[in-house]
Design an enzyme around this catalytic site. Structure first.
Site, PDB file in Angstrom:
ATOM      1  N   ASP A   1      11.409 -11.697   7.211  1.00  0.00           N
ATOM      2  CA  ASP A   1      10.786 -11.153   5.997  1.00  0.00           C
ATOM      3  C   ASP A   1      11.526 -11.751   4.799  1.00  0.00           C
ATOM      4  O   ASP A   1      12.737 -11.978   4.870  1.00  0.00           O
ATOM      5  CB  ASP A   1      10.905  -9.615   5.956  1.00  0.00           C
TER       6      ASP A   1
ATOM      7  N   TYR B   1      -7.814 -13.245  -2.340  1.00  0.00           N
ATOM      8  CA  TYR B   1      -7.137 -12.690  -1.159  1.00  0.00           C
ATOM      9  C   TYR B   1      -8.039 -12.787   0.073  1.00  0.00           C
ATOM     10  O   TYR B   1      -7.615 -13.224   1.152  1.00  0.00           O
ATOM     11  CB  TYR B   1      -6.758 -11.232  -1.429  1.00  0.00           C
TER      12      TYR B   1
ATOM     13  N   LYS C   1      -7.377 -14.921   3.479  1.00  0.00           N
ATOM     14  CA  LYS C   1      -7.294 -14.302   4.804  1.00  0.00           C
ATOM     15  C   LYS C   1      -8.305 -14.942   5.765  1.00  0.00           C
ATOM     16  O   LYS C   1      -8.015 -15.149   6.942  1.00  0.00           O
ATOM     17  CB  LYS C   1      -7.540 -12.791   4.687  1.00  0.00           C
TER      18      LYS C   1
ATOM     19  N   ASN D   1      -8.478  -1.524   6.266  1.00  0.00           N
ATOM     20  CA  ASN D   1      -7.700  -0.563   5.467  1.00  0.00           C
ATOM     21  C   ASN D   1      -6.746   0.296   6.295  1.00  0.00           C
ATOM     22  O   ASN D   1      -6.978   1.491   6.500  1.00  0.00           O
ATOM     23  CB  ASN D   1      -8.643   0.311   4.633  1.00  0.00           C
TER      24      ASN D   1
ATOM     25  N   VAL E   1      -4.644   2.492  -1.474  1.00  0.00           N
ATOM     26  CA  VAL E   1      -5.072   3.694  -2.199  1.00  0.00           C
ATOM     27  C   VAL E   1      -4.535   4.986  -1.573  1.00  0.00           C
ATOM     28  O   VAL E   1      -4.161   5.917  -2.297  1.00  0.00           O
ATOM     29  CB  VAL E   1      -6.618   3.716  -2.334  1.00  0.00           C
TER      30      VAL E   1
ATOM     31  N   ARG F   1     -12.657  -1.951 -10.077  1.00  0.00           N
ATOM     32  CA  ARG F   1     -11.703  -3.050 -10.005  1.00  0.00           C
ATOM     33  C   ARG F   1     -12.415  -4.366  -9.689  1.00  0.00           C
ATOM     34  O   ARG F   1     -13.301  -4.385  -8.830  1.00  0.00           O
ATOM     35  CB  ARG F   1     -10.729  -2.722  -8.871  1.00  0.00           C
TER      36      ARG F   1
ATOM     37  N   ASP G   1     -13.427  -5.999  -5.980  1.00  0.00           N
ATOM     38  CA  ASP G   1     -13.634  -4.896  -5.033  1.00  0.00           C
ATOM     39  C   ASP G   1     -14.964  -5.020  -4.299  1.00  0.00           C
ATOM     40  O   ASP G   1     -15.928  -5.554  -4.836  1.00  0.00           O
ATOM     41  CB  ASP G   1     -13.704  -3.581  -5.821  1.00  0.00           C
TER      42      ASP G   1
HETATM   43  C1  UD2 Z   1      -8.518  -4.704   1.222  1.00  0.00           C
HETATM   44  C2  UD2 Z   1      -9.114  -4.802   2.639  1.00  0.00           C
HETATM   45  C3  UD2 Z   1      -8.101  -4.236   3.648  1.00  0.00           C
HETATM   46  C4  UD2 Z   1      -6.752  -4.919   3.510  1.00  0.00           C
HETATM   47  C5  UD2 Z   1      -6.287  -4.714   2.084  1.00  0.00           C
HETATM   48  C6  UD2 Z   1      -4.935  -5.325   1.773  1.00  0.00           C
HETATM   49  C7  UD2 Z   1     -11.500  -4.413   2.219  1.00  0.00           C
HETATM   50  C8  UD2 Z   1     -12.657  -3.528   2.504  1.00  0.00           C
HETATM   51  N1  UD2 Z   1     -10.324  -4.002   2.731  1.00  0.00           N
HETATM   52  O1  UD2 Z   1      -8.361  -3.326   0.929  1.00  0.00           O
HETATM   53  O2  UD2 Z   1      -8.593  -4.410   4.969  1.00  0.00           O
HETATM   54  O3  UD2 Z   1      -6.834  -6.287   3.835  1.00  0.00           O
HETATM   55  O4  UD2 Z   1      -7.248  -5.303   1.175  1.00  0.00           O
HETATM   56  O5  UD2 Z   1      -4.561  -4.954   0.476  1.00  0.00           O
HETATM   57  O6  UD2 Z   1     -11.614  -5.456   1.587  1.00  0.00           O
HETATM   58  N2  UD2 Z   1      -8.432   2.389  -5.585  1.00  0.00           N
HETATM   59  C9  UD2 Z   1      -8.509   3.455  -6.455  1.00  0.00           C
HETATM   60  N3  UD2 Z   1      -7.353   3.909  -7.016  1.00  0.00           N
HETATM   61  C10 UD2 Z   1      -6.135   3.355  -6.751  1.00  0.00           C
HETATM   62  C11 UD2 Z   1      -6.075   2.265  -5.849  1.00  0.00           C
HETATM   63  C12 UD2 Z   1      -7.247   1.806  -5.283  1.00  0.00           C
HETATM   64  O7  UD2 Z   1      -9.582   3.990  -6.753  1.00  0.00           O
HETATM   65  O8  UD2 Z   1      -5.121   3.837  -7.289  1.00  0.00           O
HETATM   66  C13 UD2 Z   1      -9.685   1.940  -4.951  1.00  0.00           C
HETATM   67  C14 UD2 Z   1      -9.919   0.445  -5.027  1.00  0.00           C
HETATM   68  O9  UD2 Z   1     -10.538   0.072  -6.252  1.00  0.00           O
HETATM   69  C15 UD2 Z   1     -10.826   0.245  -3.804  1.00  0.00           C
HETATM   70  C16 UD2 Z   1     -10.344   1.303  -2.808  1.00  0.00           C
HETATM   71  O10 UD2 Z   1      -9.606   2.238  -3.579  1.00  0.00           O
HETATM   72  O11 UD2 Z   1     -12.176   0.491  -4.133  1.00  0.00           O
HETATM   73  C17 UD2 Z   1      -9.435   0.736  -1.741  1.00  0.00           C
HETATM   74  O12 UD2 Z   1      -8.452  -0.056  -2.384  1.00  0.00           O
HETATM   75  P1  UD2 Z   1      -7.148  -0.596  -1.617  1.00  0.00           P
HETATM   76  O13 UD2 Z   1      -6.372  -1.439  -2.571  1.00  0.00           O
HETATM   77  O14 UD2 Z   1      -6.449   0.518  -0.943  1.00  0.00           O
HETATM   78  O15 UD2 Z   1      -7.766  -1.462  -0.442  1.00  0.00           O
HETATM   79  P2  UD2 Z   1      -8.919  -2.602  -0.384  1.00  0.00           P
HETATM   80  O16 UD2 Z   1     -10.207  -1.950  -0.023  1.00  0.00           O
HETATM   81  O17 UD2 Z   1      -8.847  -3.506  -1.545  1.00  0.00           O
END
Ligand code: UD2
Length: 312
Positions: free
Chosen positions: A32, A143, A147, A172, A187, A272, A275
């Protein structure tokens, strides 16, 4: 006993893999660079693993790390959609160049199999649900592109050099030790820690977006199955790792209220960039070829995660 190399060993998923491998009596080497990993994640196992502080972009270090290794579990990455939108070059370096380096090192060291932390983001915002591996990918964020490119490199190294590779498209992943402290954190880690502290969580968009949130133990199990499954069933292939059920952020907020004793309301902010709206996996390929079955469902995972953060 086999020797495993875990890249990103100080991360949330990498350290969980290392811990389970030790529990099963396997030998663990970890690398790491602490870009996103944390030393605290290794505190209880540091004296039991061969840990090396190294960057996957350092080919010499990866060649040394792969020497004598049977299986590589490649978790090291900069795992964030919004971070990649801000810094696509950094995302490309860590998430593509790093993977190619590691694959070259694994090939030269004659590693038996490399298992890769691919991402559900590869599917993009295509309307069809659930997502299955036969669908044409349509990544949106840098990203997601990175990937997917690394996934294709995994397949290429199997086809061109016979290095056995398996890509696991994580949906997720959440659970204990996921870093809640960065603006780019997942999140659930953010919501749980904020609500436990009595702070208002922020929902980007209307909260109607949904994800197939997958508890960490399921991802760990999938990695170990991907190492042991017969070559003809898994080599050069891609598998969804998920639960097959999706939950919206608004639903999660409601579920977390009693678990965290938070009685306030969320703040809603603009959606975001990069997204996707909905994500849900078809897990039948993983069930059939890996023998994968989700061990811990979403609600149970959520309870365990809240308990862990409460005690942390
Ligand atoms: C993506 C991938 C996931 C993984 C991850 C790595 C998808 C569906 N999933 O996750 O598999 O690779 O990237 O980071 O692409 N949000 C809020 N408030 C916050 C933070 C996030 O509302 O404080 C929302 C965000 O805008 C999104 C959802 O929560 O709509 C999930 O966000 P995330 O960052 O936890 O994960 P995501 O889906 O980008």
């Amino acid at each position: 006993m086999a020797r495993y190399l875990v890249t990103g060993a100080a991360g949330f998923i990498g350290s969980s893999l290392a811990r389970e491998l030790l529990r099963r009596g396997e030998q663990v080497r970890g690398v790491d660079n602490f870009a996103t990993g944390k030393r605290e994640n290794l505190t209880d196992i540091l004296d039991k693993i061969d840990f090396r502080e190294a960057d996957i972009l350092d080919l010499d270090a990866m060649q040394q790390a792969c020497s004598g290794v049977h299986y590589v579990l490649h978790q090291a990455a900069i795992p964030s959609v919004p971070k990649s939108v801000l810094d696509p070059i950094g995302s490309n370096r860590a998430n593509i160049d790093g993977t190619v380096n590691l694959l070259v090192a694994a090939r030269d060291a004659k590693v038996r199999r490399v298992v890769y932390a691919a991402s559900s983001s590869a599917y993009g915002d295509t309307p069809t649900l659930p997502k299955h591996e036969g669908m044409t990918p349509d990544p949106i964020s840098p990203y997601a592109v990175a990937k997917l490119a690394s996934e294709r490199y995994m397949i290429s190294f199997y086809r061109c050099y016979g290095l056995e590779t398996v890509s696991l498209r994580y949906f997720n992943i959440f659970g204990p030790r996921q870093d809640p402290s960065s603006p780019y954190s997942g999140v659930l880690a953010k919501f749980i820690t904020q609500m436990l502290r009595g702070q208002r969580p922020t929902i980007f968009g209307d909260g109607g977006q949904s994800r197939d949130f997958t508890y960490i133990d399921n991802a760990v199990e999938a990695n170990l199955l991907a190492c042991s499954a017969p070559t003809q069933q898994v080599a050069g292939k891609v598998f969804n790792v998920a639960t097959g059920r999706r939950v919206t952020l608004n639903e999660i907020f409601k579920l977390l209220q009693p678990l965290t004793s938070y009685s306030g309301s969320p703040v809603y902010e603009a959606e975001r960039s990069g997204d996707i709206k909905h994500s849900l996996a078809d897990i039948s390929s993983a069930e059939k070829d890996l023998g994968y079955k989700p061990q811990v469902n979403f609600e149970e995972g959520l309870r365990r995660t809240v308990d862990w953060y409460r005690g942390a």
